[in-house]
Design a protein around this motif. Structure first.
Motif, PDB file in Angstrom:
ATOM      1  N   LEU A 171       0.826  -1.217   0.000  1.00 51.41           N
ATOM      2  CA  LEU A 171       0.000   0.000   0.000  1.00 51.41           C
ATOM      3  C   LEU A 171       0.857   1.261   0.000  1.00 51.41           C
ATOM      4  CD1 LEU A 171      -2.859  -1.084   2.416  1.00 51.41           C
ATOM      5  CD2 LEU A 171      -3.015  -0.705  -0.049  1.00 51.41           C
ATOM      6  N   THR A 172       2.014   1.197   0.634  1.00 55.10           N
ATOM      7  CA  THR A 172       2.925   2.345   0.628  1.00 55.10           C
ATOM      8  C   THR A 172       3.417   2.623  -0.781  1.00 55.10           C
ATOM      9  OG1 THR A 172       3.621   1.884   2.886  1.00 55.10           O
ATOM     10  CG2 THR A 172       5.076   3.250   1.566  1.00 55.10           C
ATOM     11  N   GLY A 219      -6.897   6.209  -5.321  1.00 55.22           N
ATOM     12  CA  GLY A 219      -6.616   6.648  -3.958  1.00 55.22           C
ATOM     13  C   GLY A 219      -7.709   6.212  -2.996  1.00 55.22           C
ATOM     14  N   SER A 220      -8.946   6.262  -3.463  1.00 57.37           N
ATOM     15  CA  SER A 220     -10.055   5.765  -2.640  1.00 57.37           C
ATOM     16  C   SER A 220      -9.914   4.268  -2.420  1.00 57.37           C
ATOM     17  CB  SER A 220     -11.397   6.067  -3.313  1.00 57.37           C
ATOM     18  OG  SER A 220     -11.586   7.454  -3.440  1.00 57.37           O
ATOM     19  N   GLY A 221      -9.451   3.565  -3.455  1.00 58.48           N
ATOM     20  CA  GLY A 221      -9.219   2.132  -3.329  1.00 58.48           C
ATOM     21  C   GLY A 221      -8.149   1.813  -2.300  1.00 58.48           C
ATOM     22  N   LEU A 240      -8.375  -0.188   5.150  1.00 57.94           N
ATOM     23  CA  LEU A 240      -9.411  -0.573   6.119  1.00 57.94           C
ATOM     24  C   LEU A 240      -9.579  -2.088   6.153  1.00 57.94           C
ATOM     25  CD1 LEU A 240     -12.197   2.089   5.576  1.00 57.94           C
ATOM     26  CD2 LEU A 240     -10.996   1.611   7.701  1.00 57.94           C
ATOM     27  N   ALA A 241      -9.578  -2.710   4.983  1.00 58.37           N
ATOM     28  CA  ALA A 241      -9.702  -4.168   4.913  1.00 58.37           C
ATOM     29  C   ALA A 241      -8.498  -4.852   5.546  1.00 58.37           C
ATOM     30  CB  ALA A 241      -9.860  -4.607   3.459  1.00 58.37           C
ATOM     31  N   ALA A 299      -9.460  11.599   6.137  1.00 57.17           N
ATOM     32  CA  ALA A 299      -8.702  12.660   5.457  1.00 57.17           C
ATOM     33  C   ALA A 299      -8.970  12.624   3.957  1.00 57.17           C
ATOM     34  CB  ALA A 299      -7.209  12.506   5.740  1.00 57.17           C
ATOM     35  N   TRP A 300      -9.083  11.418   3.399  1.00 52.01           N
ATOM     36  CA  TRP A 300      -9.326  11.283   1.960  1.00 52.01           C
ATOM     37  C   TRP A 300     -10.737  11.746   1.607  1.00 52.01           C
ATOM     38  CZ3 TRP A 300      -6.110  11.100  -1.818  1.00 52.01           C
ATOM     39  CH2 TRP A 300      -6.557  10.781  -3.102  1.00 52.01           C
ATOM     40  N   VAL A 301     -11.710  11.436   2.456  1.00 48.86           N
ATOM     41  CA  VAL A 301     -13.082  11.905   2.221  1.00 48.86           C
ATOM     42  C   VAL A 301     -13.108  13.426   2.223  1.00 48.86           C
ATOM     43  CG1 VAL A 301     -15.388  12.023   3.278  1.00 48.86           C
ATOM     44  CG2 VAL A 301     -14.230   9.832   3.036  1.00 48.86           C
TER      45      VAL A 301
END
Length: 116
Positions: free
Chosen positions: A56-57, A76-78, A84-85, A103-105
């Motif tokens: 993910l990084t 980015g949303s993914g 979270l998963a 923060a992304w929202v």
């Protein structure tokens, strides 16, 4: 008929890209800093969560430079959803996922309010 008022920014697209890139950039830093504590907290089962964090990084770092493309926002949303998963691997991934998901929202909200 309502007209949207101008944002007052000279280059609103660049400002929004900068916000998205900064959000992902901070996430990259936090994810990298998360590896050592995760190894201590997860103990012998730290392999899969650390691999998830590293993947993910890398994805977030690549997306940081690709914010000019519209699909990078969806990607980015993914990243946030995958983080979270990752809570199924270790709870700390979900905790960081909640923080950066919020923060992304907010970044998506600012993007929508500025660019329409």
């Amino acid at each position: 008929m309502t007209e949207s008022k101008p944002s007052g920014l000279k280059n609103p697209e660049a400002a929004v890209r900068g916000l998205g890139a900064a959000t992902l950039g901070f996430e990259v830093i936090v994810l990298l800093l998360m590896i050592a504590p995760l190894k201590m907290l997860a103990g012998d089962r730290s392999g899969p969560p650390i691999i998830a964090v590293v993947v993910l990084t890398v994805v977030a770092a690549i997306l940081t430079g690709m914010m000019k493309r519209n699909w990078a926002w969806a990607a980015g949303s993914g990243v946030q959803v995958l983080l979270l998963a990752g809570g199924f691997l270790h709870w700390t991934l979900a905790a960081v996922g909640v923080i950066f998901g919020l923060a992304w929202v907010y970044a998506l909200h600012v993007r929508r309010s500025i660019l329409g």
